[in-house]
Design a protein around this motif. Structure first.
Motif, short mmCIF file in Angstrom:
data_model
loop_
_atom_site.label_atom_id
_atom_site.label_comp_id
_atom_site.label_asym_id
_atom_site.label_seq_id
_atom_site.Cartn_x
_atom_site.Cartn_y
_atom_site.Cartn_z
N ILE A 49 60.88 66.47 41.03
CA ILE A 49 60.46 65.64 40.01
C ILE A 49 61.40 64.52 39.55
N GLY A 50 62.80 65.07 39.95
CA GLY A 50 63.80 64.20 39.61
C GLY A 50 64.11 62.84 40.34
N THR A 51 63.53 63.10 41.52
CA THR A 51 63.56 61.85 42.58
C THR A 51 62.33 61.45 43.11
N LEU A 52 61.53 62.51 43.42
CA LEU A 52 60.23 62.42 44.45
C LEU A 52 59.00 62.39 43.59
N ASP A 53 58.14 61.52 43.77
CA ASP A 53 56.75 61.57 43.19
C ASP A 53 55.71 61.84 44.46
N GLN A 54 55.36 63.04 44.66
CA GLN A 54 54.55 63.43 45.75
C GLN A 54 53.69 64.69 45.24
N PRO A 55 52.59 64.27 44.66
CA PRO A 55 51.79 65.81 44.23
C PRO A 55 51.52 66.31 45.65
N GLN A 56 51.59 67.85 45.26
CA GLN A 56 51.08 68.62 46.25
C GLN A 56 49.94 69.53 45.69
N GLU A 57 49.04 69.84 46.60
CA GLU A 57 47.78 70.56 46.04
C GLU A 57 47.75 71.72 47.16
N VAL A 58 47.64 73.13 46.80
CA VAL A 58 47.50 74.10 47.63
C VAL A 58 45.79 74.64 47.15
N TYR A 59 45.25 74.88 48.13
CA TYR A 59 43.95 75.38 48.19
C TYR A 59 43.81 76.77 48.66
N LEU A 60 42.92 77.38 48.26
CA LEU A 60 42.60 78.81 48.50
C LEU A 60 41.19 78.78 49.43
N ALA A 61 41.45 79.44 50.65
CA ALA A 61 40.23 79.47 51.43
C ALA A 61 40.03 80.93 51.54
N ARG A 62 38.93 81.47 51.28
CA ARG A 62 38.76 83.13 51.58
C ARG A 62 37.96 83.18 52.82
N GLY A 63 38.64 83.73 53.89
CA GLY A 63 37.94 83.60 55.04
C GLY A 63 37.83 82.21 55.91
N ALA A 64 38.01 82.62 57.18
CA ALA A 64 37.61 81.22 58.10
C ALA A 64 37.06 81.84 59.29
N ASP A 65 36.41 80.98 60.29
CA ASP A 65 35.76 80.93 61.44
C ASP A 65 36.65 80.39 62.62
N LEU A 66 36.73 81.01 63.56
CA LEU A 66 37.52 80.45 64.84
C LEU A 66 36.66 79.34 65.42
N THR A 67 36.93 78.01 65.69
CA THR A 67 36.08 77.23 66.32
C THR A 67 36.45 76.75 67.76
N ASP A 68 35.67 75.76 68.19
CA ASP A 68 36.29 75.34 69.49
C ASP A 68 37.54 74.18 69.60
N THR A 69 37.88 74.06 68.49
CA THR A 69 38.87 73.01 68.26
C THR A 69 40.06 73.72 68.86
N ARG A 70 40.70 72.86 69.68
CA ARG A 70 41.97 73.27 70.31
C ARG A 70 43.20 72.51 69.18
N PRO A 71 43.98 73.49 68.61
CA PRO A 71 45.02 72.95 67.82
C PRO A 71 45.97 72.05 68.59
#
Length: 177
Positions: A114-136
């Protein structure tokens, strides 16, 4: 609390694009001292700490060329202009890892420098995830791994996790039931 404020005398934009707005601001301190400060403003970012039933966190191994280092990180990225932040966080998980979060809950919002940079960062929590066909995307991560939360803390201690969002998210997750 003090009513004393710093006064912004003016701000001059040096460069601006969709990723950053760099400027200098002329500032007057309460005691009358004046100086020029560089200011960087960047778009909001959303990251997700995906936690499974075994208290393992989903991490990505990637190279960060600015510091020329390989590190482990939470998935995440910029929030598009009108996009819902939780939706952006979920989208980034799937695009970058191939896993689709089952739930999304806001965990913490912070500013990294906050002394030089204004960049809001938001961290979310996901409980569990399902593997998809999406290739990273190969450009996003070299490896994707479920890491026990306790091991993630040790990775911070060893310097394998250094990004602020991941450090904040992992430490915050330690307090979760």
């Amino acid at each position: 609390m003090s009513d004393t404020q710093w006064t912004v005398l003016g701000e001059r934009v040096l460069d601006e694009n969709r990723h950053i707005r760099l400027s200098t601001a002329d500032i007057r301190l309460p005691d009358g001292v004046e100086f020029t400060q560089y200011v960087a403003r960047m778009p909001r970012c959303a990251m997700t700490l995906v936690l499974n039933d075994s208290r393992e966190v989903l991490l990505m191994y990637r190279h960060r060329w600015i510091i020329d280092q390989w590190v482990w990180e939470l998935p995440g990225g910029y929030v598009d202009h009108a996009e819902d932040v939780a939706s952006a966080a979920s989208r980034e998980v799937e695009e970058e890892t191939g896993w689709r979060p089952r739930t999304m809950q806001h965990l913490v919002t912070y500013q990294p420098a906050i002394g030089t940079l204004d960049q809001p960062q938001e961290v979310y929590l996901a409980r569990g995830a399902d593997l998809t066909d999406t290739r990273p995307d190969i450009n996003e991560a070299e490896a994707i791994r479920w890491v026990p939360l306790d091991e993630a803390v040790q990775m911070i201690d060893r310097g394998e996790i250094i990004g602020a969002a991941t450090v904040v998210g992992v430490y915050r997750a330690l307090t979760l039931p």
